[in-house]
Structures are given as C-alpha cells and as structure tokens.
Design a protein around this motif. Structure first.
Motif, PDB file in Angstrom:
ATOM      1  N   LEU A  40       8.818  -1.314 -16.735  1.00  0.00           N
ATOM      2  CA  LEU A  40       7.577  -1.474 -15.951  1.00  0.00           C
ATOM      3  C   LEU A  40       6.812  -0.161 -15.713  1.00  0.00           C
ATOM      4  CD1 LEU A  40       8.846  -3.964 -13.217  1.00  0.00           C
ATOM      5  CD2 LEU A  40       7.459  -4.472 -15.247  1.00  0.00           C
ATOM      6  N   LEU A  41       7.413   0.996 -16.046  1.00  0.00           N
ATOM      7  CA  LEU A  41       6.754   2.267 -15.785  1.00  0.00           C
ATOM      8  C   LEU A  41       5.395   2.366 -16.473  1.00  0.00           C
ATOM      9  CD1 LEU A  41       6.810   5.062 -14.524  1.00  0.00           C
ATOM     10  CD2 LEU A  41       8.032   5.886 -16.570  1.00  0.00           C
ATOM     11  N   GLY A  42       5.358   2.005 -17.739  1.00  0.00           N
ATOM     12  CA  GLY A  42       4.096   2.066 -18.489  1.00  0.00           C
ATOM     13  C   GLY A  42       3.044   1.153 -17.895  1.00  0.00           C
ATOM     14  N   THR A  43       3.476  -0.055 -17.488  1.00  0.00           N
ATOM     15  CA  THR A  43       2.535  -1.013 -16.894  1.00  0.00           C
ATOM     16  C   THR A  43       1.962  -0.491 -15.586  1.00  0.00           C
ATOM     17  OG1 THR A  43       3.800  -2.822 -17.891  1.00  0.00           O
ATOM     18  CG2 THR A  43       2.285  -3.384 -16.110  1.00  0.00           C
ATOM     19  N   ILE A  44       2.840   0.114 -14.767  1.00  0.00           N
ATOM     20  CA  ILE A  44       2.394   0.659 -13.481  1.00  0.00           C
ATOM     21  C   ILE A  44       1.364   1.769 -13.679  1.00  0.00           C
ATOM     22  CG2 ILE A  44       3.128   1.945 -11.427  1.00  0.00           C
ATOM     23  CD1 ILE A  44       5.792   0.467 -11.632  1.00  0.00           C
ATOM     24  N   LEU A  45       1.671   2.676 -14.602  1.00  0.00           N
ATOM     25  CA  LEU A  45       0.752   3.787 -14.857  1.00  0.00           C
ATOM     26  C   LEU A  45      -0.579   3.319 -15.438  1.00  0.00           C
ATOM     27  CD1 LEU A  45       3.245   6.449 -16.318  1.00  0.00           C
ATOM     28  CD2 LEU A  45       2.240   6.372 -14.020  1.00  0.00           C
ATOM     29  N   LEU A  46      -0.544   2.367 -16.375  1.00  0.00           N
ATOM     30  CA  LEU A  46      -1.758   1.842 -16.984  1.00  0.00           C
ATOM     31  C   LEU A  46      -2.619   1.117 -15.954  1.00  0.00           C
ATOM     32  CD1 LEU A  46      -3.454   1.373 -19.522  1.00  0.00           C
ATOM     33  CD2 LEU A  46      -2.104  -0.709 -19.963  1.00  0.00           C
ATOM     34  N   PHE A  47      -1.998   0.303 -15.114  1.00  0.00           N
ATOM     35  CA  PHE A  47      -2.742  -0.426 -14.082  1.00  0.00           C
ATOM     36  C   PHE A  47      -3.391   0.548 -13.096  1.00  0.00           C
ATOM     37  CE2 PHE A  47      -2.894  -2.361  -9.859  1.00  0.00           C
ATOM     38  CZ  PHE A  47      -3.719  -3.453 -10.122  1.00  0.00           C
ATOM     39  N   SER A  48      -2.629   1.572 -12.723  1.00  0.00           N
ATOM     40  CA  SER A  48      -3.163   2.570 -11.788  1.00  0.00           C
ATOM     41  C   SER A  48      -4.365   3.301 -12.399  1.00  0.00           C
ATOM     42  CB  SER A  48      -2.088   3.578 -11.407  1.00  0.00           C
ATOM     43  OG  SER A  48      -1.008   2.933 -10.786  1.00  0.00           O
ATOM     44  N   LEU A  49      -4.239   3.657 -13.690  1.00  0.00           N
ATOM     45  CA  LEU A  49      -5.322   4.358 -14.375  1.00  0.00           C
ATOM     46  C   LEU A  49      -6.575   3.490 -14.473  1.00  0.00           C
ATOM     47  CD1 LEU A  49      -6.235   6.897 -15.876  1.00  0.00           C
ATOM     48  CD2 LEU A  49      -5.319   5.895 -17.982  1.00  0.00           C
ATOM     49  N   ILE A  50      -6.395   2.217 -14.838  1.00  0.00           N
ATOM     50  CA  ILE A  50      -7.531   1.293 -14.948  1.00  0.00           C
ATOM     51  C   ILE A  50      -8.179   1.072 -13.587  1.00  0.00           C
ATOM     52  CG2 ILE A  50      -8.175  -1.083 -15.472  1.00  0.00           C
ATOM     53  CD1 ILE A  50      -6.040  -1.070 -17.673  1.00  0.00           C
ATOM     54  N   LEU A  51      -7.346   0.916 -12.563  1.00  0.00           N
ATOM     55  CA  LEU A  51      -7.872   0.707 -11.213  1.00  0.00           C
ATOM     56  C   LEU A  51      -8.694   1.913 -10.752  1.00  0.00           C
ATOM     57  CD1 LEU A  51      -7.979  -0.954  -8.610  1.00  0.00           C
ATOM     58  CD2 LEU A  51      -5.843   0.167  -7.911  1.00  0.00           C
ATOM     59  N   PHE A  52      -8.141   3.103 -10.971  1.00  0.00           N
ATOM     60  CA  PHE A  52      -8.842   4.310 -10.545  1.00  0.00           C
ATOM     61  C   PHE A  52     -10.150   4.485 -11.311  1.00  0.00           C
ATOM     62  CE2 PHE A  52      -9.709   8.872 -10.779  1.00  0.00           C
ATOM     63  CZ  PHE A  52      -9.756   9.185  -9.429  1.00  0.00           C
ATOM     64  N   ALA A  53     -10.115   4.250 -12.654  1.00  0.00           N
ATOM     65  CA  ALA A  53     -11.316   4.391 -13.477  1.00  0.00           C
ATOM     66  C   ALA A  53     -12.386   3.391 -13.055  1.00  0.00           C
ATOM     67  CB  ALA A  53     -10.960   4.205 -14.949  1.00  0.00           C
ATOM     68  N   GLY A  54     -11.977   2.174 -12.746  1.00  0.00           N
ATOM     69  CA  GLY A  54     -12.930   1.161 -12.300  1.00  0.00           C
ATOM     70  C   GLY A  54     -13.595   1.533 -10.991  1.00  0.00           C
ATOM     71  N   VAL A  55     -12.758   2.007 -10.052  1.00  0.00           N
ATOM     72  CA  VAL A  55     -13.309   2.409  -8.752  1.00  0.00           C
ATOM     73  C   VAL A  55     -14.275   3.588  -8.909  1.00  0.00           C
ATOM     74  CG1 VAL A  55     -12.716   3.401  -6.523  1.00  0.00           C
ATOM     75  CG2 VAL A  55     -11.348   1.527  -7.461  1.00  0.00           C
ATOM     76  N   ILE A  56     -13.903   4.557  -9.752  1.00  0.00           N
ATOM     77  CA  ILE A  56     -14.757   5.723  -9.976  1.00  0.00           C
ATOM     78  C   ILE A  56     -16.095   5.311 -10.586  1.00  0.00           C
ATOM     79  CG2 ILE A  56     -15.028   7.808 -11.367  1.00  0.00           C
ATOM     80  CD1 ILE A  56     -13.352   8.232  -8.919  1.00  0.00           C
ATOM     81  N   CYS A  57     -16.053   4.424 -11.565  1.00  0.00           N
ATOM     82  CA  CYS A  57     -17.298   3.962 -12.202  1.00  0.00           C
ATOM     83  C   CYS A  57     -18.190   3.242 -11.193  1.00  0.00           C
ATOM     84  CB  CYS A  57     -16.974   3.031 -13.378  1.00  0.00           C
ATOM     85  SG  CYS A  57     -16.267   3.894 -14.810  1.00  0.00           S
ATOM     86  N   TYR A  58     -17.585   2.420 -10.378  1.00  0.00           N
ATOM     87  CA  TYR A  58     -18.356   1.687  -9.367  1.00  0.00           C
ATOM     88  C   TYR A  58     -18.997   2.661  -8.368  1.00  0.00           C
ATOM     89  CZ  TYR A  58     -19.359  -1.136  -5.251  1.00  0.00           C
ATOM     90  OH  TYR A  58     -19.981  -1.712  -4.174  1.00  0.00           O
ATOM     91  N   VAL A  59     -18.172   3.604  -7.898  1.00  0.00           N
ATOM     92  CA  VAL A  59     -18.687   4.579  -6.933  1.00  0.00           C
ATOM     93  C   VAL A  59     -19.782   5.427  -7.561  1.00  0.00           C
ATOM     94  CG1 VAL A  59     -18.099   6.616  -5.565  1.00  0.00           C
ATOM     95  CG2 VAL A  59     -16.556   4.632  -5.599  1.00  0.00           C
ATOM     96  N   ASN A  60     -19.588   5.818  -8.841  1.00  0.00           N
ATOM     97  CA  ASN A  60     -20.583   6.654  -9.512  1.00  0.00           C
ATOM     98  C   ASN A  60     -21.913   5.925  -9.682  1.00  0.00           C
ATOM     99  OD1 ASN A  60     -21.294   9.121 -11.114  1.00  0.00           O
ATOM    100  ND2 ASN A  60     -21.478   7.607 -12.743  1.00  0.00           N
ATOM    101  N   LEU A  61     -21.864   4.660 -10.111  1.00  0.00           N
ATOM    102  CA  LEU A  61     -23.094   3.869 -10.253  1.00  0.00           C
ATOM    103  C   LEU A  61     -23.786   3.681  -8.912  1.00  0.00           C
ATOM    104  CD1 LEU A  61     -21.896   1.130 -12.797  1.00  0.00           C
ATOM    105  CD2 LEU A  61     -23.470   3.035 -13.239  1.00  0.00           C
TER     106      LEU A  61
END
Length: 337
Positions: A40-61
């Motif tokens: 599950l380590l890879g899944t946890i890291l990937l989900f965290s990265l996607i979540l952070f990138a999504g939040v950053i894009c939303y905040v930036n827009l």
C-alpha cells in the motif's frame, strides 16, 4: 507558471504537514503489517501527491481569478466589481476590502475637489489678467497720445512701469497655463523674423531708453512651434537682457541651421552671471547674487522660459561670462515640409 510556484511556496506548510501524516501512516502500517505496508505504500504516496496537486491547482486558479477581479475593482471600484470580488473572499478579507474601498472613495472625492479648485484658480487668474489689461491699455494709450505733454524723464519712468506690469501680468498668465491640465498649443510654421520684430517693437521704448544697439541677423528663417509660447519666451529673454544691461548695451539675435536642429541665439553684453550660478538660472525663484539689480528680481522669467521649452519639446541652453555678457540658445528640431 510563476503564480503556480508562488502558490506552492505559500502552501509549503500544508505540504510538510501532509508529508508528515503520510510518514506517520506509513510507519503505523509498517509496524502492524509489513506485507500490507509494501503493497500500500505506493498507493498512499500516489494518492497524497494527486490530492496535493489538485488542491494546489484549485487554489492557484482561485488566486488568479481573485487577482484579476481585484485589479478590475481597483481600476473601477463600483458595486458590480465589488460584489464579484466579495464572492471569493473570506470575511476578514472582505473587511479589509471595505476599508480599502472607503479610502479609495475618499481619495477620489479629494482629487475631484482639487480638480475643481484648480479650474476655479485658472479661471480666476485668466479673469484677473483680463481685468488688469484694461488699465494697462489705458496707461499705454496715455503714454502714446500724450507724449508731448509729459516730461521726458517722467514719460520714461512711466513707460518702464508699464513694461514691468506687462511682464508680470504675462508671467502670471503663462504660469497658470503651464499648471493647467489642458493645453491649447497650436503648432505651425512660424516666420521667425516677424515674430522677433514684434517682440522688439514691444520693448522699443525700453531699448531706446537704455540706448541698446540691436543686431537682428534673422532673415527668412522659419521654425515649427506654438506662436504664443515662442513669443512669450522671446519676450522674457529680451526683458532679461534689458534688466541686466550695462553701459553701451548690445543685443545680438542670430539663427543657425543644422542637420537635425535649428538654433536661435539671443546674446547681450550685460553683467552676466557667475559660473557657479549658471546651472541654476532656470530654477524657480533663482535670482543669483545680491547686487542692487538682482534684489528686485523674482526669478520667474527664465524659470517660465525653461518650463515652456520643456512643454514644447525644445532644448534651451545658457552661456555667460561674468561681467561680459549672457546668451540663451533655443534649439528647434528640424521638421520636414
């Protein structure tokens, strides 16, 4: 792209917190089940990265949209732009925006009031000049028509007073025009010889009184500029030469053509100015040394001449040798016919 990285930098605290939670979750999973941790380590890291990138894009827009609406509001702080901006702001930001709106409105009202005061001032000055010209014209008429009835020495003094009043009134008028928000310049081809002859005619009584030898070397030369302004500048220069003249005064007016500009030079053999004073003669109120002649000076004539040259995009330069003379050159850019 720079705004995106700025958004990441501003969100670095939350990124660090998210990474800390991931590390804690991964450590807890590793302690409880090593096999599940590896799976599950890879899944946890990937989900965290996607979540952070999504939040950053939303905040930036959201920040970019907020910035555009804020710039629109600053340019035009009306209710429509204010309402659009309010939808994206927090309650604290709204309070700050209301205060900013209040300050902008106060400044706008103050600027409007100052503009009205300036217009009133300009209208008053022009009205005053118009009224002052009436008694001045009467004085001129009396001096011209009753010259035989007035003793020569008194006539000369009265004519000097008339000339000084005319200069002061003209200076006030042009000072007000220079400070005006609206300009009424009319650029045209000017007959320089006729223009200078008119100025010399205005000062003829004083030139004769001072026994000036005038050498007008202008021929069929023309320049492209505003007639009223150039006449004013020439008047101030001639008046300056008369004020600071000495025995056997000479006034020389010449014109030279160059490839890029034409130069009009008016020189005299007056008292001149000291070398260390020369850089300051076009400054407002500068009168130089405290000689008896300069004690009565206001320092406005050459200041207004220099300001008018700037307004007309002309170069003006002064040269002097103290005790031997003074000259001013006005450079006009060449204009193709």
């Amino acid at each position: 792209m720079s705004n995106f990285w700025k958004t990441i930098k501003r969100s670095s605290l939350w990124l660090g917190l998210l990474i800390s939670i991931d590390i804690f979750a991964a450590f807890t999973l590793w302690m409880s089940d090593t096999k599940a941790f590896k799976a599950l380590l890879g899944t946890i890291l990937l989900f965290s990265l996607i979540l952070f990138a999504g939040v950053i894009c939303y905040v930036n827009l959201n920040e970019e949209k907020k910035q555009k609406l804020f710039q629109a509001y600053i340019a035009n702080p009306d209710e429509i732009n204010e309402e659009k901006l309010f939808r994206l702001l927090s309650e604290q930001e709204r309070e700050q925006l209301r205060y900013l709106s209040f300050v902008l409105n106060e400044n706008r009202v103050s600027l409007h009031r100052q503009a009205e005061d300036l217009r009133d001032y300009e209208e008053y000055v022009e009205a005053w000049v118009h009224e002052a010209k009436t008694p001045l014209s009467l004085l001129t008429m009396v001096l011209d028509n009753r010259q035989d009835e007035i003793p020569a020495n008194i006539h000369g003094k009265l004519d000097y007073v008339r000339s000084e009043l005319q200069d002061n009134i003209t200076q006030i008028l042009y000072y007000a025009r220079l400070k005006s928000a609206t300009k009424d310049y009319r650029f045209e081809r000017l007959d320089l010889k006729s223009l200078i002859e008119e100025v010399l005619e205005d000062y003829a009584p004083l030139l004769e009184e001072k026994k000036f030898a005038v050498f007008n070397k202008i021929k069929d030369d023309t320049v492209f500029s505003d007639q009223r302004s150039i006449r004013f500048m020439l008047s101030q220069i001639v008046s300056n030469a008369i004020k600071y003249s000495r025995e056997s005064p000479i006034l020389v007016i010449s014109f030279s053509r160059g490839e890029e500009e034409d130069v009009l030079t008016i020189g005299d053999n007056g008292i001149g100015v000291k070398p260390y004073e020369l850089p300051y003669i076009f400054q407002k109120g500068f009168t130089g040394d405290s000689t008896d002649v300069r004690k009565k000076a206001t320092g406005m004539g050459l200041y207004l001449t220099g300001k008018m040259a700037d307004e007309l995009n002309l170069k003006i330069n002064a040269k002097s040798k103290y005790g031997e003379g003074f000259s001013i050159s006005i450079s006009f850019p060449r204009v193709c016919d």
